[in-house]
Write a protein that holds these residues in place. Sequence first.
Motif, PDB file in Angstrom:
ATOM      1  N   TYR A  14       0.830  -1.204   0.000  1.00  0.00           N
ATOM      2  CA  TYR A  14       0.000   0.000   0.000  1.00  0.00           C
ATOM      3  C   TYR A  14       0.871   1.263   0.000  1.00  0.00           C
ATOM      4  O   TYR A  14       0.596   2.217  -0.727  1.00  0.00           O
ATOM      5  CB  TYR A  14      -0.940   0.027   1.205  1.00  0.00           C
TER       6      TYR A  14
ATOM      7  N   ARG B 227      -5.499   1.302  -2.688  1.00  0.00           N
ATOM      8  CA  ARG B 227      -4.496   2.332  -2.968  1.00  0.00           C
ATOM      9  C   ARG B 227      -4.987   3.290  -4.051  1.00  0.00           C
ATOM     10  O   ARG B 227      -4.809   4.508  -3.950  1.00  0.00           O
ATOM     11  CB  ARG B 227      -3.194   1.651  -3.395  1.00  0.00           C
TER      12      ARG B 227
ATOM     13  N   GLN C  66      -7.302   5.676  -2.731  1.00  0.00           N
ATOM     14  CA  GLN C  66      -6.679   6.499  -1.687  1.00  0.00           C
ATOM     15  C   GLN C  66      -7.467   6.412  -0.375  1.00  0.00           C
ATOM     16  O   GLN C  66      -7.743   7.406   0.292  1.00  0.00           O
ATOM     17  CB  GLN C  66      -6.562   7.965  -2.155  1.00  0.00           C
ATOM     18  N   GLU C  67      -7.779   5.170   0.012  1.00  0.00           N
ATOM     19  CA  GLU C  67      -8.598   4.949   1.203  1.00  0.00           C
ATOM     20  C   GLU C  67      -7.846   5.200   2.498  1.00  0.00           C
ATOM     21  O   GLU C  67      -8.457   5.412   3.547  1.00  0.00           O
ATOM     22  CB  GLU C  67      -9.123   3.511   1.208  1.00  0.00           C
ATOM     23  N   GLY C  68      -6.540   5.141   2.458  1.00  0.00           N
ATOM     24  CA  GLY C  68      -5.753   5.251   3.673  1.00  0.00           C
ATOM     25  C   GLY C  68      -5.354   3.877   4.178  1.00  0.00           C
ATOM     26  O   GLY C  68      -6.043   2.881   3.932  1.00  0.00           O
TER      27      GLY C  68
ATOM     28  N   GLU D  68      -7.912   1.865   6.612  1.00  0.00           N
ATOM     29  CA  GLU D  68      -9.043   1.235   5.928  1.00  0.00           C
ATOM     30  C   GLU D  68      -8.576   0.042   5.101  1.00  0.00           C
ATOM     31  O   GLU D  68      -9.259  -0.994   5.030  1.00  0.00           O
ATOM     32  CB  GLU D  68      -9.739   2.254   5.023  1.00  0.00           C
ATOM     33  N   CYS D  69      -7.406   0.171   4.480  1.00  0.00           N
ATOM     34  CA  CYS D  69      -6.844  -0.943   3.713  1.00  0.00           C
ATOM     35  C   CYS D  69      -6.591  -2.133   4.629  1.00  0.00           C
ATOM     36  O   CYS D  69      -6.879  -3.279   4.273  1.00  0.00           O
ATOM     37  CB  CYS D  69      -5.552  -0.498   3.032  1.00  0.00           C
TER      38      CYS D  69
END
Length: 368
Positions: free
Chosen positions: A97, A152, A155-157, A160-161
Amino acid sequence: MRKSVFLLAVSLLLVAACGRDGQQQGTGGSSVQKQQFTTEVLLKTTPVKNQGKSPLCWVHAMLATIESEHLMMGDSVNLSPDFIARHTLSELADRYYMKGEAGKPSLRGMATMLLNRLQRYGVLAYDTYHATDETNYNVLLRKLTKTVGAARARQEGLAECRKRVERLLDDAIRPVPRYQFMFGAEYTTQEFAHSVCRQDEYEALTSFSHHPFGEWFELELTDNRDGDKFLNVPIGQLLRRVVKALRGGHAVCWEGDVSEPGFSFARGLAVLPSERSGRHAVKDSLSAARFSQANDLQQQRQRMFERFQTTDDHCMALVGIARDTAGNPYFVCKNSWGTDNPYGGMMYMSFDYFLLKTICVVLPCEAQ
């Protein structure tokens, strides 16, 4: 174009090397003629496991080495490869990520990496945490890569990933218990790991002449992802230290090349081409120094390593010493490709094969 095809072929070979499908296989142990051996040393082991098509031999072999160490001391220890695999996948997801293509995940590794992850994440017993037979880590890695790539791109962070990855791993393997219960006591995973393996308990050795003997250096291998250092010793000394360890009741984790035609899981043998015609160079462990001097073995090892003819393909636990009917010495190896060969999943590696095709070994410091 030719170069691209060659690189693709090499990549496919490396992916397949550690998993069982990358090797010569028989249709069943009973259909292959069994060579006779006389056992000199045989350590206690846990049941042979099966890594399937995954490249997780480094996990299985090093855990098997630790298990035998405890069994020889009278302890009952059978550890979970899936626990280490699970945490390794989570670690790879984080890296991918944050780094993108530069951190693209791979489950390949070295035995020293298992020791690092044991200290970092802990461990559980096999009966406490293990995947079903249907769990395919290669498929799971592809799913993880796709999940992380999508997170990624959105751009969830990272937080969250991580949630998405943990849900994926819970479904594919199972949720991880927080504690290990053993003999009426409760342990955290780290406490249990420290009870079965101290941080300074094992030492990694190698034998290559592009670095000075007697010094530690970072072995230049793609699979050495943690940048671990190995003590460099002459190959004759390496052999003698492994023999001494086994005769003293200590298992050894072996890592080396299995691309030779004489390495056959179906036959349960790892021998060099010359040995298949009955010519053995080493008749006894104490003759290793003379063998090295007479046959320029150290230089031959170095040439094959530098020309990528000796590669880091596979790990097994060395758990015994035996001799064939002609008196030639072999190591008894506990493999992790299931039990479908003449020796129930075990293999016999000649000392000659060990001398030429070993990349490194990991053994208890106490065995020195």
